[in-house]
Design an enzyme around this catalytic site. Structure first.
Site, PDB file in Angstrom:
ATOM      1  CB  CYS A   1     -13.485 -22.672  15.814  1.00  0.00           C
ATOM      2  SG  CYS A   1     -12.278 -22.744  14.475  1.00  0.00           S
TER       3      CYS A   1
ATOM      4  CB  CYS B   1      -9.001 -23.589  13.445  1.00  0.00           C
ATOM      5  SG  CYS B   1      -8.723 -22.540  14.898  1.00  0.00           S
TER       6      CYS B   1
ATOM      7  CG  ASP C   1      -1.992   1.030   1.153  1.00  0.00           C
ATOM      8  OD1 ASP C   1      -2.152   1.645   0.085  1.00  0.00           O
ATOM      9  OD2 ASP C   1      -2.676   1.239   2.173  1.00  0.00           O
TER      10      ASP C   1
ATOM     11  CG  ASP D   1      -4.885   6.294  -2.384  1.00  0.00           C
ATOM     12  OD1 ASP D   1      -3.963   6.264  -1.538  1.00  0.00           O
ATOM     13  OD2 ASP D   1      -5.873   5.535  -2.310  1.00  0.00           O
TER      14      ASP D   1
ATOM     15  CB  CYS E   1     -10.352 -23.611  18.358  1.00  0.00           C
ATOM     16  SG  CYS E   1     -10.578 -21.863  17.964  1.00  0.00           S
TER      17      CYS E   1
END
Length: 490
Positions: A263, A265, A76, A111, A268
């Site tokens: 969860c 995963c 960025d 920007d 977890c």
């Protein structure tokens, strides 16, 4: 508009839709090696922070070696930091030269973010400033090895978003990114987010890769994919973790208010809610961040699979019902059904699921209506065998059973009446309307599942359609029998 694809940057391939986790170029909360192990082929970092705090190292080693990541790295420009802190010594050329010199694969031009501004004057200024920087960068560095990403600004003003997007395309950018959605998402202004994305996507070629800044949240990710966003970046996984927030498919939960970790995963599975609450903050943040990353990664994969199955609309709707604001955004998406249909396959391997009135507006239904109009007008059953239009008859089978005609019990009642002219048989679908029975095995007529019922109004509309085709008499066949509807009937 959701699509599975391969984005190739300098020989490196990234499967899309793709999430690019944002990593801090100085403070590393999660070892970079773990991102690759989890299946992330692209990352994003802030070039301005790297320029301020690790400039010499980045120039000497290169960005990939400095971070220890051999996949695609997107940088960025630091536009938000420049806007917030007023760093006047940073110009589009300075930050572009730095990004190119350190080997950024994808680099955003400097920007000025529009943000959530209701001032058109300010929005116009941000568009003009951002476009000036983008053009300056392309003029000086457009032929470098770096692929430049054009940031679209304009905020809530759709015409400014469209102007910004079109100007960037004309300037030669191969990849575009929509700026300023973060404030909208943080305030649950999802309807505005949909309008912004649509305004941008309608203004650029379909083949142009499209990035959405700061969009890593399960509630909005499928919605954004359905609108045609290919890549996303987000630091939400670590920001939420530092706030003690645990990501789920239905939003975020406060860890201390939870009783279980819903969860499976690796994170977890190896700990409990109590363990997380009691451990030192640094370790807790790391584990929560890893869980959040797994959740986001799973969501991206779920979107890819939904696209493959032709079920992306269904996934968006399932997420939409979680919150009134996401439901409103889903309705806003549905308003663009015709445009969405321009990229929707005409045939799919899975049948349509129609659960609500909103589902009846999905792009596939609109595509059927367009194709059906031609098929109905060219149907040879408009005239009788004698060629006398005045005695032509159509048979309209009304049934809530989606079975094919050959297996529908209703067909036995009228078989003898139509066996000589089977091409005059029409079926009435509660959502798709009347269609020639010859098309029942063509997607999606008997491949559509719904609990919606045929209404009296639907029957009347179908009879009108058949009369417009030239039929003088319509025999409506249902479970009660056969009813003759002539041209004089009301």
């Amino acid at each position: 508009m959701g699509r599975n694809g391969i984005l190739t940057v300098d020989g490196k391939k990234v499967e899309t839709p793709c999430l690019t986790p944002v990593v801090h170029p100085v403070t590393v909360d999660i070892p970079i090696s773990q991102f690759k192990q989890m299946g992330f082929d692209a990352l994003m970092t802030n070039s301005l922070i790297a320029y301020r705090r690790r400039r010499e190292e980045a120039l000497e080693k290169g960005l990939h070696a400095m971070l220890g990541f051999d996949g695609v790295i997107m940088t960025d420009s630091g536009g938000y930091q420049v806007l917030e802190y007023g760093q006047q010594d940073i110009t589009p050329s300075i930050i572009a030269e730095f990004q190119s010199s350190i080997g950024s694969d994808l680099a955003v031009t400097l920007d000025r973010p529009t943000g959530y501004s209701h001032s058109r004057e300010y929005a116009e200024e941000t568009v003009d400033v951002s476009l000036k920087g983008a053009r300056e960068t392309m003029k000086k560095f457009g032929r470098s090895k770096t692929t430049w990403v054009g940031p679209i600004q304009g905020g809530l003003f759709g015409d400014l978003v469209a102007r910004s997007a079109k100007a960037l395309v004309r300037s030669g950018f191969e990849i575009l990114a929509l700026g300023s959605p973060v404030e909208l998402m943080e305030n649950y202004l999802f309807e505005d987010l949909v309008r912004m994305i649509v305004a941008a996507k309608k203004s650029i070629p379909y083949s142009t890769p499209f990035h959405l800044f700061g969009a890593g949240h399960p509630l909005t990710l499928p919605l954004s994919v359905a609108l045609g966003c290919d890549t996303f970046d987000s630091a939400s996984y670590i920001l939420f973790a530092k706030q003690g927030r645990y990501m789920t498919e239905r939003g975020t939960l406060v860890l201390e208010d939870m009783t279980h970790l819903p969860c499976s995963c690796p994170t977890c599975n190896s700990t409990t809610r109590t363990d997380l609450v009691l451990m030192k903050r640094e370790e807790r943040v790391r584990k929560l961040a890893l869980h959040n990353l797994y959740l986001l990664r799973q969501d991206v994969l779920r979107c890819r699979e939904a696209i493959s199955e032709g079920r992306l609309w269904d996934l968006v709707e399932e997420r939409a019902i979680v919150h009134p604001r996401t439901m409103a955004a889903f309705a806003e998406l549905a308003k663009n059904s015709k445009w969405l249909g321009s990229a929707t396959p005409h045939f799919k391997d899975r049948g349509l699921i129609i659960r609500s009135e909103l589902d009846a507006t999905r792009p596939e239904v609109g595509l059927v209506a367009e194709r059906l109009e031609g098929a109905m007008n060219s149907n040879p059953g408009r005239k009788s065998r004698s060629g006398n239009k005045g005695d032509s008859t159509a048979y309209l089978l009304v049934s809530d059973d989606e079975k094919p005609l050959s297996r529908n019990p209703m067909s036995a009642k009228v078989r003898t009446r139509i066996e000589k002219e089977p091409h005059r048989m029409y079926k009435l679908h509660p959502v798709l309307g009347a269609y020639p029975a010859e098309l029942e095995f063509v997607y999606p007529f008997t491949q559509t599942v719904t609990e919606m019922e045929v209404t009296k109004k639907g029957i009347r509309e179908a009879v009108k359609v058949l009369r417009r085709l030239g039929y003088n008499k319509v025999l409506v066949c249902d479970r009660k029998g056969v009813k003759t509807v002539t041209s004089r009937s009301r």
